[in-house]
Design an enzyme around this catalytic site. Structure first.
Site, PDB file in Angstrom:
ATOM      1  N   ASP A 167      31.055  43.449  41.154  1.00 55.74           N
ATOM      2  CA  ASP A 167      32.437  43.838  40.912  1.00 55.74           C
ATOM      3  C   ASP A 167      32.535  45.330  41.172  1.00 55.74           C
ATOM      4  O   ASP A 167      31.689  46.097  40.720  1.00 55.74           O
ATOM      5  CB  ASP A 167      32.792  43.545  39.447  1.00 55.74           C
ATOM      6  CG  ASP A 167      34.210  43.053  39.292  1.00 55.74           C
ATOM      7  OD1 ASP A 167      35.111  43.734  39.805  1.00 55.74           O
ATOM      8  OD2 ASP A 167      34.403  42.001  38.665  1.00 55.74           O
TER       9      ASP A 167
ATOM     10  N   ASP B 265      38.097  45.346  42.450  1.00 55.00           N
ATOM     11  CA  ASP B 265      39.026  45.293  41.327  1.00 55.00           C
ATOM     12  C   ASP B 265      40.288  46.114  41.577  1.00 55.00           C
ATOM     13  O   ASP B 265      40.217  47.249  42.044  1.00 55.00           O
ATOM     14  CB  ASP B 265      38.280  45.880  40.111  1.00 55.00           C
ATOM     15  CG  ASP B 265      39.041  45.762  38.816  1.00 55.00           C
ATOM     16  OD1 ASP B 265      39.083  44.657  38.267  1.00 55.00           O
ATOM     17  OD2 ASP B 265      39.573  46.791  38.338  1.00 55.00           O
TER      18      ASP B 265
ATOM     19  N   GLU C 143      41.132  42.025  44.782  1.00 56.50           N
ATOM     20  CA  GLU C 143      41.961  41.536  43.682  1.00 56.50           C
ATOM     21  C   GLU C 143      43.275  42.294  43.696  1.00 56.50           C
ATOM     22  O   GLU C 143      43.296  43.506  43.495  1.00 56.50           O
ATOM     23  CB  GLU C 143      41.286  41.764  42.322  1.00 56.50           C
ATOM     24  CG  GLU C 143      42.107  41.155  41.207  1.00 56.50           C
ATOM     25  CD  GLU C 143      42.183  41.972  39.926  1.00 56.50           C
ATOM     26  OE1 GLU C 143      42.420  41.378  38.863  1.00 56.50           O
ATOM     27  OE2 GLU C 143      42.035  43.213  39.976  1.00 56.50           O
TER      28      GLU C 143
ATOM     29  N   HIS D 219      38.312  35.446  34.782  1.00 55.89           N
ATOM     30  CA  HIS D 219      38.160  35.987  33.429  1.00 55.89           C
ATOM     31  C   HIS D 219      39.444  36.618  32.891  1.00 55.89           C
ATOM     32  O   HIS D 219      39.470  37.092  31.768  1.00 55.89           O
ATOM     33  CB  HIS D 219      37.037  37.027  33.437  1.00 55.89           C
ATOM     34  CG  HIS D 219      37.413  38.209  34.274  1.00 55.89           C
ATOM     35  ND1 HIS D 219      37.534  38.128  35.648  1.00 55.89           N
ATOM     36  CD2 HIS D 219      37.742  39.476  33.945  1.00 55.89           C
ATOM     37  CE1 HIS D 219      37.916  39.296  36.120  1.00 55.89           C
ATOM     38  NE2 HIS D 219      38.052  40.141  35.112  1.00 55.89           N
ATOM     39  N   ASP D 220      40.498  36.677  33.706  1.00 53.46           N
ATOM     40  CA  ASP D 220      41.773  37.264  33.269  1.00 53.46           C
ATOM     41  C   ASP D 220      42.829  36.202  32.980  1.00 53.46           C
ATOM     42  O   ASP D 220      43.994  36.534  32.761  1.00 53.46           O
ATOM     43  CB  ASP D 220      42.328  38.191  34.364  1.00 53.46           C
ATOM     44  CG  ASP D 220      41.487  39.436  34.555  1.00 53.46           C
ATOM     45  OD1 ASP D 220      40.870  39.900  33.572  1.00 53.46           O
ATOM     46  OD2 ASP D 220      41.445  39.945  35.691  1.00 53.46           O
TER      47      ASP D 220
HETATM   48  C1  GLC Z   1      41.176  43.751  36.826  1.00 51.60           C
HETATM   49  C2  GLC Z   1      40.129  42.993  36.038  1.00 51.60           C
HETATM   50  C3  GLC Z   1      40.516  43.006  34.608  1.00 51.60           C
HETATM   51  C4  GLC Z   1      40.577  44.440  34.137  1.00 51.60           C
HETATM   52  C5  GLC Z   1      41.503  45.273  35.028  1.00 51.60           C
HETATM   53  C6  GLC Z   1      41.319  46.731  34.777  1.00 51.60           C
HETATM   54  O1  GLC Z   1      42.408  43.144  36.786  1.00 51.60           O
HETATM   55  O2  GLC Z   1      39.971  41.703  36.546  1.00 51.60           O
HETATM   56  O3  GLC Z   1      39.638  42.259  33.808  1.00 51.60           O
HETATM   57  O4  GLC Z   1      41.032  44.494  32.821  1.00 51.60           O
HETATM   58  O5  GLC Z   1      41.243  45.078  36.388  1.00 51.60           O
HETATM   59  O6  GLC Z   1      40.097  47.159  35.290  1.00 51.60           O
END
Ligand code: GLC
Ligand code: CA
Length: 558
Positions: free
Chosen positions: A100, A202, A259, A334-335
């Site tokens: 990640d 991310d 993402e 995971h979100d």
């Molecule tokens: C992304 C991650 C998430 C995190 C956010 C801030 O959306 O998937 O879990 O809280 O970034 O880093």
């Protein structure tokens, strides 16, 4: 050559949330040795690549998405030697690993930031966004993703603030600064040299903020406006992303998965393909149909329909059809809450059959399928009876805003049990015992309450289990790789309201996917026949379908 370049189109990814996967030392937190001990399970499932959620050194305010050292492993997960061992063991099994990459922000405990905030003369101040105002008020009215202003006062410097898109513990890096960019590229290349196959990147769409830093009209009672309007998917973003690609990933032929929530199909198209910045981005088009706004889900649930889901499922895919762009297809991460609880409205319908139907729906679309740990078991949302059991910073924010807006505690808890990210973060269910085989100690977060029956040990031995269905799906995917990677996609139209159906076509062959997403028998508009590759009901012998049973899903080859 070209084919080789696109090696990643063949992969089937499994996302590990290390904290909740497997504990090896009894401290209640999953770790790298735990992952190593489960590699055979992953291999056996047919997975070819793993995405590891962050394992870097971190104060864990956002569970590792707040990094204080990009080149060290957090001690709760193990050591760099454990990581090297994991790489080696994965390689032995032909499994690639992607990391990640969280470079929109660091932790406030990162040495760069500590130095920046304590010393006004520090060159590290330009690694972040610091802003002084004459009137001592905050520079603008933007609201951060995890609540409150995006501006946090600098101690002992009245009128000076630093910027954070997510939380005050996660100061944003200043991508406008070429020195910062260079340091980040060096770090990325260090990991690539180590042999990681690539990155899930991310929050990529946050890297560019409108440099006018202007306030906008408030969108809620707090006088603030969500940062997404000025700091997400903004013009100029592509310049940073292109440079990032050229200076790092491209040199190593690494895979990158971006993402980015909130992209339109047209914006997605620009991000991928030969001239895009990423190998693929997640298709989140259909991911949050259940809420008004994923960043601010305190705004409540939405009453959605299957035709709406169908539209979103194909929207970005069709935009990419005929281009060289590629997507990562996904039901969970995971979100997100668990998909079975999210998309199957009636509790009594949240069965293994429905889990298989949802899986079939996305698995044969163009793109690399991603499976999130426990999804292959049909894990569901848990029900926590008390707010104190939740661990996630984002959940807390949404809870607080609901209370501030006059919601009762019961109502707020209900919404949280429905939408909290902690739903995906309860430990992996290896067996049906008290601690689910996850740990011998006290798990860092309470276990899910559906672990009897929904766990690896029970499902391994049951040929009808969700787990074994995922195995079958993966082998179909491998066996029919050519049509599934290169085949044309078309939606099958004029189907009953609760059916989602599509066709993949290549040369003289067709692969048909039919999914009934309701609790009633649905008549098919035409007879469907051919070789049955998959069926979540026990009637394989049939070669002809005129109707589908409740939540029945079939995959047919012609
Ligand atoms: C992304 C991650 C998430 C995190 C956010 C801030 O959306 O998937 O879990 O809280 O970034 O880093
Ligand atoms: Ca541990």
């Amino acid at each position: 050559m070209e084919k080789d370049k696109l090696w990643w189109k063949n992969e089937i990814f499994y996302q590990i949330y290390p904290r909740s996967f497997q504990d090896s030392n009894g401290d209640g937190i999953g770790d790298l040795q735990g992952i190593i001990s489960r590699l055979d399970y992953i291999k056996d499932l047919g997975i070819t690549a793993i995405w590891l959620s962050p394992i870097y050194k971190s104060p864990m305010v956002d569970m590792g998405y707040d990094i204080s050292d990009y080149q060290a492993i957090d001690p709760i997960f193990g050591t760099m030697a454990d990581f090297d061992e994991l790489m080696e063991e994965a390689q032995k099994r032909d499994i690639k690993i992607i990391m990640d990459l969280v470079v929109n922000h660091t932790s406030d405990q990162h040495p760069w930031f500590k130095e920046a905030i304590s010393n006004p003369e520090s060159p590290y101040r330009d690694f972040y966004y610091f802003k002084k105002t004459k009137d001592g008020k905050k520079p603008n009215n933007w609201r951060s993703i995890f609540g409150g202003s995006t501006w946090e006062p600098v101690p002992n410097e009245p009128g000076n603030f630093y910027f954070n898109s997510f939380s005050k513990y996660q100061p944003d890096l200043n991508w406008e600064n070429p020195k910062l960019r260079k340091v980040i590229y060096k770090m990325i290349n260090w990991w690539l040299e180590k042999g990681v196959a690539g990155f899930r990147v991310d929050a990529i769409n946050f890297l560019k903020k409108d440099q006018d830093w202007k306030s906008l009209p408030a969108d809620a009672n707090d006088g603030l406006v969500s940062v997404i309007h000025k700091g997400q998917n903004r013009p100029g973003l592509e310049v940073f992303l292109d440079e990032l690609k050229h200076e790092t990933f491209e040199k190593y032929n690494a895979v990158t998965v971006g993402e980015a929530y909130g992209l339109t199909p047209a914006e997605t198209k620009k991000m991928v393909g030969k001239n895009g910045s990423f190998s693929m981005v997640f298709d989140f088009g259909y991911m949050n149909i259940e809420v008004e706004d994923i960043d601010e889900w305190f705004r409540g649930q939405r009453d959605w329909t299957i035709p709406e889901l169908r539209k979103l499922l194909f929207e970005t895919q069709m935009e990419l059809q005929g281009t060289d762009g590629w997507l990562a297809t996904v039901l969970e991460n995971h979100d997100q809450p668990r998909v079975l609880s999210k998309l199957i409205k009636n509790k009594s319908d949240q069965t293994a059959t429905a889990a298989k139907a949802l899986a079939t729906m996305y698995f044969f679309l163009p793109g690399d399928p991603f499976v999130y740990q426990g999804q292959e078991l049909g894990m569901k949302n848990t029900q926590f009876d008390n707010i104190s059991k939740f661990k996630d910073i984002n959940t807390m924010k949404n809870y607080q805003i609901m209370l501030d807006n006059g919601c009762s505690k019961e109502q707020a808890l209900k919404m949280i049990n429905f939408e909290s990210r902690d739903n995906a973060r309860t430990p992996m269910q290896w067996n049906g015992s008290e601690k689910a085989g996850f740990t011998t100690g006290n798990p860092w977060i309470e276990l899910g309450n559906d672990r009897v029956g929904i766990n690896v040990a029970d499902e391994q031995t049951d040929p009808e289990s969700t787990l074994n269905f995922y195995r079958q799906m993966i082998s179909v995917r491998k066996e029919h790789q050519n049509i599934l990677i290169n085949g044309n996609l078309s939606e099958i139209n004029d189907v009953p309201e609760n059916i989602i159906a599509y066709k993949r076509e290549l040369d003289d062959h067709e692969l048909l996917v039919w999914v009934n997403l309701c609790d009633k028998v649905s008549k098919l508009p035409e007879k469907v026949e051919g070789k049955v590759l998959l069926n979540n009901y026990d009637d394989y012998s049939s070669r002809e379908y005129r109707e589908l049973d409740p939540y029945q899903a079939i995959v047919i080859y012609q």
